[in-house]
Design a protein around this motif. Structure first.
Motif, mmCIF file in Angstrom:
data_model
loop_
_atom_site.group_PDB
_atom_site.id
_atom_site.type_symbol
_atom_site.label_atom_id
_atom_site.label_comp_id
_atom_site.label_asym_id
_atom_site.label_seq_id
_atom_site.Cartn_x
_atom_site.Cartn_y
_atom_site.Cartn_z
ATOM 1 N N VAL A 117 45.470 -12.527 12.312
ATOM 2 C CA VAL A 117 45.955 -12.888 13.646
ATOM 3 C C VAL A 117 46.732 -11.687 14.166
ATOM 4 O O VAL A 117 47.764 -11.326 13.596
ATOM 5 C CB VAL A 117 46.864 -14.132 13.583
ATOM 6 C CG1 VAL A 117 47.366 -14.496 14.972
ATOM 7 C CG2 VAL A 117 46.116 -15.309 12.954
ATOM 8 N N VAL A 118 46.215 -11.072 15.208
ATOM 9 C CA VAL A 118 46.832 -9.843 15.705
ATOM 10 C C VAL A 118 47.565 -10.131 17.016
ATOM 11 O O VAL A 118 46.951 -10.500 18.018
ATOM 12 C CB VAL A 118 45.763 -8.737 15.910
ATOM 13 C CG1 VAL A 118 46.404 -7.446 16.405
ATOM 14 C CG2 VAL A 118 45.009 -8.492 14.607
ATOM 15 N N GLN A 119 48.884 -9.982 16.971
ATOM 16 C CA GLN A 119 49.680 -10.156 18.196
ATOM 17 C C GLN A 119 50.248 -8.807 18.644
ATOM 18 O O GLN A 119 50.892 -8.720 19.679
ATOM 19 C CB GLN A 119 50.768 -11.211 17.967
ATOM 20 C CG GLN A 119 50.131 -12.591 17.724
ATOM 21 C CD GLN A 119 51.090 -13.745 17.779
ATOM 22 O OE1 GLN A 119 52.213 -13.638 17.288
ATOM 23 N NE2 GLN A 119 50.650 -14.876 18.332
ATOM 24 N N VAL A 161 40.893 -12.053 14.233
ATOM 25 C CA VAL A 161 39.701 -11.399 13.670
ATOM 26 C C VAL A 161 39.252 -12.229 12.481
ATOM 27 O O VAL A 161 40.051 -12.517 11.582
ATOM 28 C CB VAL A 161 40.028 -9.960 13.197
ATOM 29 C CG1 VAL A 161 38.782 -9.293 12.618
ATOM 30 C CG2 VAL A 161 40.614 -9.134 14.337
ATOM 31 N N VAL A 162 37.984 -12.631 12.503
ATOM 32 C CA VAL A 162 37.422 -13.374 11.373
ATOM 33 C C VAL A 162 36.467 -12.429 10.647
ATOM 34 O O VAL A 162 35.509 -11.918 11.242
ATOM 35 C CB VAL A 162 36.701 -14.657 11.844
ATOM 36 C CG1 VAL A 162 36.098 -15.411 10.660
ATOM 37 C CG2 VAL A 162 37.656 -15.554 12.633
ATOM 38 N N ALA A 163 36.775 -12.185 9.379
ATOM 39 C CA ALA A 163 35.940 -11.270 8.587
ATOM 40 C C ALA A 163 35.187 -12.067 7.525
ATOM 41 O O ALA A 163 35.716 -13.029 6.955
ATOM 42 C CB ALA A 163 36.820 -10.215 7.926
ATOM 43 N N SER A 164 33.933 -11.644 7.307
ATOM 44 C CA SER A 164 33.095 -12.387 6.342
ATOM 45 C C SER A 164 32.897 -11.575 5.073
ATOM 46 O O SER A 164 33.010 -10.344 5.063
ATOM 47 C CB SER A 164 31.742 -12.719 6.982
ATOM 48 O OG SER A 164 31.082 -11.533 7.363
ATOM 49 N N ASP A 165 32.570 -12.317 4.003
ATOM 50 C CA ASP A 165 32.297 -11.721 2.700
ATOM 51 C C ASP A 165 30.855 -11.211 2.711
ATOM 52 O O ASP A 165 29.904 -12.002 2.807
ATOM 53 C CB ASP A 165 32.492 -12.816 1.626
ATOM 54 C CG ASP A 165 32.209 -12.313 0.219
ATOM 55 O OD1 ASP A 165 31.681 -11.191 0.075
ATOM 56 O OD2 ASP A 165 32.503 -13.064 -0.731
ATOM 57 N N GLN A 193 44.004 -1.162 9.676
ATOM 58 C CA GLN A 193 45.283 -1.857 9.925
ATOM 59 C C GLN A 193 45.177 -3.362 9.664
ATOM 60 O O GLN A 193 46.171 -4.076 9.679
ATOM 61 C CB GLN A 193 45.729 -1.626 11.370
ATOM 62 C CG GLN A 193 46.001 -0.162 11.666
ATOM 63 C CD GLN A 193 46.443 0.048 13.097
ATOM 64 O OE1 GLN A 193 47.534 -0.338 13.474
ATOM 65 N NE2 GLN A 193 45.570 0.633 13.889
ATOM 66 N N LEU A 194 43.948 -3.843 9.442
ATOM 67 C CA LEU A 194 43.752 -5.283 9.221
ATOM 68 C C LEU A 194 43.887 -5.661 7.743
ATOM 69 O O LEU A 194 43.891 -6.853 7.407
ATOM 70 C CB LEU A 194 42.380 -5.724 9.747
ATOM 71 C CG LEU A 194 42.131 -5.497 11.242
ATOM 72 C CD1 LEU A 194 40.706 -5.916 11.606
ATOM 73 C CD2 LEU A 194 43.140 -6.254 12.099
ATOM 74 N N ASN A 195 43.954 -4.654 6.892
ATOM 75 C CA ASN A 195 44.214 -4.934 5.482
ATOM 76 C C ASN A 195 43.191 -5.903 4.869
ATOM 77 O O ASN A 195 43.563 -6.872 4.204
ATOM 78 C CB ASN A 195 45.648 -5.504 5.402
ATOM 79 C CG ASN A 195 46.184 -5.529 4.001
ATOM 80 O OD1 ASN A 195 45.792 -4.701 3.177
ATOM 81 N ND2 ASN A 195 47.056 -6.495 3.719
ATOM 82 N N PHE A 211 33.456 -11.707 13.818
ATOM 83 C CA PHE A 211 33.722 -11.954 15.246
ATOM 84 C C PHE A 211 35.230 -12.002 15.460
ATOM 85 O O PHE A 211 36.007 -12.088 14.494
ATOM 86 C CB PHE A 211 33.049 -13.251 15.738
ATOM 87 C CG PHE A 211 33.429 -14.500 14.996
ATOM 88 C CD1 PHE A 211 34.563 -15.235 15.356
ATOM 89 C CD2 PHE A 211 32.665 -14.972 13.934
ATOM 90 C CE1 PHE A 211 34.913 -16.400 14.677
ATOM 91 C CE2 PHE A 211 33.004 -16.127 13.249
ATOM 92 C CZ PHE A 211 34.135 -16.854 13.621
ATOM 93 N N THR A 212 35.604 -11.924 16.719
ATOM 94 C CA THR A 212 37.020 -12.068 17.063
ATOM 95 C C THR A 212 37.147 -13.268 17.999
ATOM 96 O O THR A 212 36.150 -13.717 18.592
ATOM 97 C CB THR A 212 37.568 -10.814 17.777
ATOM 98 O OG1 THR A 212 36.880 -10.679 19.024
ATOM 99 C CG2 THR A 212 37.376 -9.554 16.956
ATOM 100 N N ILE A 213 38.358 -13.790 18.100
ATOM 101 C CA ILE A 213 38.613 -14.878 19.049
ATOM 102 C C ILE A 213 39.855 -14.513 19.864
ATOM 103 O O ILE A 213 40.932 -14.288 19.289
ATOM 104 C CB ILE A 213 38.837 -16.236 18.338
ATOM 105 C CG1 ILE A 213 37.650 -16.578 17.424
ATOM 106 C CG2 ILE A 213 39.052 -17.350 19.369
ATOM 107 C CD1 ILE A 213 37.792 -17.903 16.668
#
Ligand SMILES: Cc1cc2nc3c(=O)[nH]c(=O)nc-3n(C[C@H](O)[C@H](O)[C@H](O)COP(=O)(O)O)c2cc1C
Length: 193
Positions: free
Chosen positions: A82-84, A104-108, A157-159, A168-170
């Motif tokens: 969650v990027v604020q 940001v939703v990251a997949s395996d 920066q998303l580690n 995808f992002t929301i």
């Protein structure tokens, strides 16, 4: 006795669900079913946001619902950021419609069901946000940038753990527009009896 106890429990549960969407002083007349279905039918992709940040309690509720999504063999094959600190996404800010929060939703990359798991988690984000009248928009158009050499510094920066990549992002924020529903193609569904 058991039956009476169960009925009372169901009635209490329905009443508390109905109160969720009630405004001060308004009497809720819709059934729990109507509330859930209306929430689903009223959700729209929002492409204009107020600058004000959503409340931490609202964000926590959205995340609580997000990770309650089903996943193949309960592997929860997602990573969520969650990027604020939105300057992280300065290079693609226009595509994110100036939303004060970007998820940001990251997949395996090694789990074939991960895109499904992530999609279901994403829908829980959209619907829980809608239940609080918070706008969202799934935005995949930034993903090619994120996964390109130019986006490497942003993704760093998303580690994210090894083997995960943004899917995808929301965009998330208070709505600054009320768009109409887009048409749906009902013929794409066939009921075979
Ligand atoms: C996987 C996916 C990717 C999407 N990518 C974008 C995008 O990059 N930019 C955008 O404005 N909307 C994007 N959307 C939103 C769709 O355009 C939108 O859901 C669709 O037009 C239906 O409208 P509605 O969400 O208001 O019902 C995306 C939706 C999904 C599910």
């Amino acid at each position: 006795m058991k039956r009476i106890y169960c009925s009372v429990l169901v009635a209490v549960a329905l009443c508390s669900c109905q109160q969720l969407s009630q405004k001060a002083g308004e009497v809720e007349t819709r059934s729990a079913k109507d509330i859930v279905i209306e929430n689903m039918m009223n959700r729209r992709s929002i492409r204009s946001y107020k600058p004000e940040q959503i409340k931490d309690e609202e964000l926590n509720e959205i995340i609580r619902c997000a990770i309650n999504a089903p996943s193949a063999i309960n592997k929860q094959s997602w990573e969520v950021r969650v990027v604020q600190k939105t300057e992280i996404f300065q290079a693609v800010s226009e595509r994110l419609y100036g939303a004060p929060t970007v998820i940001v939703v990251a997949s395996d990359q090694n789990n074939p069901y991960s895109p499904v798991d992530c999609g279901l988690l994403g829908q829980n984000i959209l619907l829980s946000a809608e239940a609080m009248n918070i706008g969202t928009c799934v935005i995949a158009s930034v993903v090619p940038f994120l996964n390109s050499p130019e986006g490497k510094d942003v993704v760093a920066q998303l580690n994210l753990p090894e083997g995960y990549a943004p899917l995808f992002t929301i965009a998330v924020g208070y709505k600054n527009e009320q768009p109409e529903a887009k048409p749906r193609i009902a013929e794409k569904v066939q009921i075979i009896k």
